[in-house]
Motif scaffolding. Sequence first.
Motif, PDB file in Angstrom:
ATOM      1  N   ASP A 357       0.805  -1.220   0.000  1.00 42.72           N
ATOM      2  CA  ASP A 357       0.000   0.000   0.000  1.00 42.72           C
ATOM      3  C   ASP A 357       0.839   1.272   0.000  1.00 42.72           C
ATOM      4  O   ASP A 357       0.329   2.370  -0.207  1.00 42.72           O
ATOM      5  N   LYS A 358       2.158   1.133   0.225  1.00 45.14           N
ATOM      6  CA  LYS A 358       3.067   2.286   0.187  1.00 45.14           C
ATOM      7  C   LYS A 358       3.847   2.350  -1.134  1.00 45.14           C
ATOM      8  O   LYS A 358       4.813   3.114  -1.265  1.00 45.14           O
ATOM      9  N   ASN A 359       3.453   1.518  -2.105  1.00 41.46           N
ATOM     10  CA  ASN A 359       4.124   1.447  -3.412  1.00 41.46           C
ATOM     11  C   ASN A 359       5.547   0.912  -3.317  1.00 41.46           C
ATOM     12  O   ASN A 359       6.391   1.183  -4.179  1.00 41.46           O
ATOM     13  N   ASN A 360       5.817   0.144  -2.260  1.00 45.05           N
ATOM     14  CA  ASN A 360       7.095  -0.539  -2.116  1.00 45.05           C
ATOM     15  C   ASN A 360       6.929  -1.999  -2.515  1.00 45.05           C
ATOM     16  O   ASN A 360       5.869  -2.584  -2.296  1.00 45.05           O
ATOM     17  N   PRO A 361       7.969  -2.604  -3.070  1.00 46.71           N
ATOM     18  CA  PRO A 361       7.824  -3.983  -3.525  1.00 46.71           C
ATOM     19  C   PRO A 361       7.838  -4.975  -2.376  1.00 46.71           C
ATOM     20  O   PRO A 361       8.589  -4.815  -1.410  1.00 46.71           O
ATOM     21  N   VAL A 362       7.014  -5.970  -2.479  1.00 47.67           N
ATOM     22  CA  VAL A 362       7.067  -7.116  -1.587  1.00 47.67           C
ATOM     23  C   VAL A 362       7.825  -8.190  -2.349  1.00 47.67           C
ATOM     24  O   VAL A 362       7.333  -8.729  -3.343  1.00 47.67           O
ATOM     25  N   LYS A 363       9.048  -8.487  -1.899  1.00 44.58           N
ATOM     26  CA  LYS A 363       9.903  -9.404  -2.651  1.00 44.58           C
ATOM     27  C   LYS A 363      10.924 -10.042  -1.711  1.00 44.58           C
ATOM     28  O   LYS A 363      11.203  -9.515  -0.629  1.00 44.58           O
ATOM     29  N   ALA A 364      11.486 -11.146  -2.147  1.00 42.44           N
ATOM     30  CA  ALA A 364      12.515 -11.829  -1.370  1.00 42.44           C
ATOM     31  C   ALA A 364      13.839 -11.068  -1.457  1.00 42.44           C
ATOM     32  O   ALA A 364      14.067 -10.290  -2.385  1.00 42.44           O
ATOM     33  N   VAL A 365      14.699 -11.313  -0.469  1.00 42.99           N
ATOM     34  CA  VAL A 365      16.018 -10.688  -0.431  1.00 42.99           C
ATOM     35  C   VAL A 365      17.080 -11.768  -0.602  1.00 42.99           C
ATOM     36  O   VAL A 365      17.052 -12.798   0.080  1.00 42.99           O
ATOM     37  N   THR A 366      18.003 -11.530  -1.510  1.00 47.59           N
ATOM     38  CA  THR A 366      19.118 -12.449  -1.727  1.00 47.59           C
ATOM     39  C   THR A 366      20.269 -12.067  -0.797  1.00 47.59           C
ATOM     40  O   THR A 366      20.606 -10.887  -0.670  1.00 47.59           O
ATOM     41  N   VAL A 367      20.860 -13.051  -0.142  1.00 51.84           N
ATOM     42  CA  VAL A 367      22.032 -12.825   0.704  1.00 51.84           C
ATOM     43  C   VAL A 367      23.257 -13.384  -0.011  1.00 51.84           C
ATOM     44  O   VAL A 367      23.262 -14.545  -0.438  1.00 51.84           O
ATOM     45  N   LEU A 368      24.278 -12.549  -0.165  1.00 52.98           N
ATOM     46  CA  LEU A 368      25.513 -12.951  -0.810  1.00 52.98           C
ATOM     47  C   LEU A 368      26.639 -13.056   0.215  1.00 52.98           C
ATOM     48  O   LEU A 368      26.727 -12.254   1.148  1.00 52.98           O
ATOM     49  N   LYS A 369      27.498 -14.033   0.026  1.00 53.37           N
ATOM     50  CA  LYS A 369      28.668 -14.242   0.881  1.00 53.37           C
ATOM     51  C   LYS A 369      29.913 -13.981   0.048  1.00 53.37           C
ATOM     52  O   LYS A 369      30.014 -14.439  -1.101  1.00 53.37           O
ATOM     53  N   ILE A 370      30.854 -13.238   0.605  1.00 54.95           N
ATOM     54  CA  ILE A 370      32.076 -12.903  -0.131  1.00 54.95           C
ATOM     55  C   ILE A 370      33.130 -13.979   0.137  1.00 54.95           C
ATOM     56  O   ILE A 370      33.533 -14.210   1.283  1.00 54.95           O
ATOM     57  N   VAL A 371      33.565 -14.631  -0.929  1.00 54.50           N
ATOM     58  CA  VAL A 371      34.583 -15.679  -0.848  1.00 54.50           C
ATOM     59  C   VAL A 371      35.650 -15.389  -1.898  1.00 54.50           C
ATOM     60  O   VAL A 371      35.345 -15.359  -3.097  1.00 54.50           O
ATOM     61  N   ASN A 372      36.869 -15.156  -1.460  1.00 54.81           N
ATOM     62  CA  ASN A 372      37.982 -14.836  -2.363  1.00 54.81           C
ATOM     63  C   ASN A 372      37.653 -13.669  -3.295  1.00 54.81           C
ATOM     64  O   ASN A 372      37.999 -13.687  -4.479  1.00 54.81           O
ATOM     65  N   GLY A 373      36.972 -12.672  -2.759  1.00 51.48           N
ATOM     66  CA  GLY A 373      36.636 -11.487  -3.551  1.00 51.48           C
ATOM     67  C   GLY A 373      35.441 -11.665  -4.470  1.00 51.48           C
ATOM     68  O   GLY A 373      35.080 -10.741  -5.203  1.00 51.48           O
ATOM     69  N   LYS A 374      34.811 -12.834  -4.436  1.00 52.15           N
ATOM     70  CA  LYS A 374      33.646 -13.111  -5.273  1.00 52.15           C
ATOM     71  C   LYS A 374      32.378 -13.081  -4.432  1.00 52.15           C
ATOM     72  O   LYS A 374      32.375 -13.501  -3.278  1.00 52.15           O
ATOM     73  N   TYR A 375      31.290 -12.610  -5.047  1.00 47.36           N
ATOM     74  CA  TYR A 375      30.005 -12.567  -4.368  1.00 47.36           C
ATOM     75  C   TYR A 375      29.254 -13.858  -4.660  1.00 47.36           C
ATOM     76  O   TYR A 375      28.671 -14.017  -5.732  1.00 47.36           O
ATOM     77  N   THR A 376      29.282 -14.781  -3.733  1.00 44.04           N
ATOM     78  CA  THR A 376      28.669 -16.084  -3.950  1.00 44.04           C
ATOM     79  C   THR A 376      27.280 -16.135  -3.317  1.00 44.04           C
ATOM     80  O   THR A 376      27.033 -15.507  -2.278  1.00 44.04           O
ATOM     81  N   PHE A 377      26.389 -16.867  -3.934  1.00 47.12           N
ATOM     82  CA  PHE A 377      25.036 -17.010  -3.405  1.00 47.12           C
ATOM     83  C   PHE A 377      25.062 -17.746  -2.077  1.00 47.12           C
ATOM     84  O   PHE A 377      25.682 -18.789  -1.941  1.00 47.12           O
ATOM     85  N   ASP A 378      24.372 -17.183  -1.070  1.00 45.94           N
ATOM     86  CA  ASP A 378      24.293 -17.837   0.231  1.00 45.94           C
ATOM     87  C   ASP A 378      22.879 -18.327   0.507  1.00 45.94           C
ATOM     88  O   ASP A 378      22.670 -19.492   0.803  1.00 45.94           O
ATOM     89  N   SER A 379      21.899 -17.439   0.418  1.00 44.91           N
ATOM     90  CA  SER A 379      20.530 -17.818   0.768  1.00 44.91           C
ATOM     91  C   SER A 379      19.547 -16.771   0.258  1.00 44.91           C
ATOM     92  O   SER A 379      19.939 -15.709  -0.204  1.00 44.91           O
ATOM     93  N   VAL A 380      18.279 -17.110   0.361  1.00 43.80           N
ATOM     94  CA  VAL A 380      17.201 -16.184   0.078  1.00 43.80           C
ATOM     95  C   VAL A 380      16.333 -16.081   1.316  1.00 43.80           C
ATOM     96  O   VAL A 380      15.940 -17.103   1.889  1.00 43.80           O
ATOM     97  N   ILE A 381      16.082 -14.875   1.757  1.00 48.89           N
ATOM     98  CA  ILE A 381      15.231 -14.654   2.918  1.00 48.89           C
ATOM     99  C   ILE A 381      13.906 -14.065   2.440  1.00 48.89           C
ATOM    100  O   ILE A 381      13.872 -12.996   1.840  1.00 48.89           O
ATOM    101  N   GLN A 382      12.835 -14.797   2.685  1.00 51.74           N
ATOM    102  CA  GLN A 382      11.517 -14.380   2.233  1.00 51.74           C
ATOM    103  C   GLN A 382      10.920 -13.352   3.196  1.00 51.74           C
ATOM    104  O   GLN A 382      11.152 -13.433   4.412  1.00 51.74           O
ATOM    105  N   PRO A 383      10.127 -12.420   2.691  1.00 50.75           N
ATOM    106  CA  PRO A 383       9.477 -11.453   3.576  1.00 50.75           C
ATOM    107  C   PRO A 383       8.423 -12.133   4.440  1.00 50.75           C
ATOM    108  O   PRO A 383       7.799 -13.107   4.025  1.00 50.75           O
ATOM    109  N   ASN A 384       8.257 -11.619   5.638  1.00 46.60           N
ATOM    110  CA  ASN A 384       7.207 -12.172   6.522  1.00 46.60           C
ATOM    111  C   ASN A 384       5.844 -11.694   6.039  1.00 46.60           C
ATOM    112  O   ASN A 384       5.712 -10.586   5.580  1.00 46.60           O
TER     113      ASN A 384
END
Length: 384
Positions: A357-384
């Motif tokens: 209702d505030k024109n903000n997106p309801v969407k999942a958030v991707t969490v990235l982990k930095i390994v050897n300077g690379k942004y690797t996929f760690d997890s997805v956290i869903q909105p409550n």
Amino acid sequence: MKKLTTMLLGLSLLITACGGEKETTTATPKESETLKIGSTSPLTGPLAIYGVTATNGAKLAMEEINKNGGILGKQVEFTVLDSKGDSTEAITAYNRLVDEGIVAFIGDAPSKPTLAIAEVAAQDNMPMITPTGTQFNITEAGPNVFRICFTDPYQGVILANLAKNNLGANTVAILVNNSSDHSDGVTKAFIEEANRLGLNIVAKEGYAEGDKDFRAQLTKVAATNPDVLLIPDYYEQAALISTQAREVGLTATLIGPDGWDGVAKALDPSAYGAIENSYFTNHYSLDDPSEKVQKFLKAYREKYNEDPSSFSALSYDAAYLMKDAIEKAGSTEKEAIIKAIKESDFDGVTGHLKFDDKNNPVKAVTVLKIVNGKYTFDSVIQPN
């Protein structure tokens, strides 16, 4: 009488000629065949690294859209003006685009110029989508203003859950930029959620925009030996703070918001150890195997010879969401476009979204982990 008749005839011809000239110049052939969409972004100045990569994503989308027939059967004339990351410059650029006849607006990149434009665009009832403006009150400017990215407070809540539920932390510390609305927005929401989750905040230190030496604050933080240190700032500051944190002996896991995207580029590879096994929230992952993401990555890499940042992906999605809304509206009438944006149910590179209702997106958030300077996929956290 003859003279009077001649004068009246001449006057009649003059009026007809003037009227005809006005009619033929109200729409040039080019104007009648194109649909104008405008954008602003910092293309020069200290924030240009954000503005250029965001613009690249939007331009790529618009080129694809035009190759596939445009919008409502018209080619899109997409104009991007330099806001320099400055609110006054941004408003000037936006007004120029309005004068040029845009039917919709995409931008800006940083939150401050985005908010400045949103307040003016609300008066114009201009359909507006910001790809990357995370400051919470941007969409409160008016019902015509939307965003693709999640907000600063949204990230703060997610980061607290990351610390508690994913990293198993019990104690956390925060180093906040007191000059930044972005940093403040993440921090306040993080603290509220951390308290709710039972996390113990053992230290909170601040600094000002432009500071380069954080050792005094970090030494105080190190004395509390936190499990996690939140650094809610953009990647240039995060790179400096991370390096100095390790210098003073801080062993905490470092976490941050989407502004961290690019932190590895700000460091020499010899300094990657400072950010090793750090985490940050982001909008998508290069490792995502979905066809939509991989198609975008291929096209972007072929055009720009580099990996797209999250700003690129968000701007790419903003362009396509605007296209979908205008086509759903079936016209360039402002209210129709705004209504269509509001009702969007959109699958993009950065995930599936609907608007609250505030024109903000309801969407999942991707969490990235930095390994050897690379942004690797760690997890997805869903909105409550």
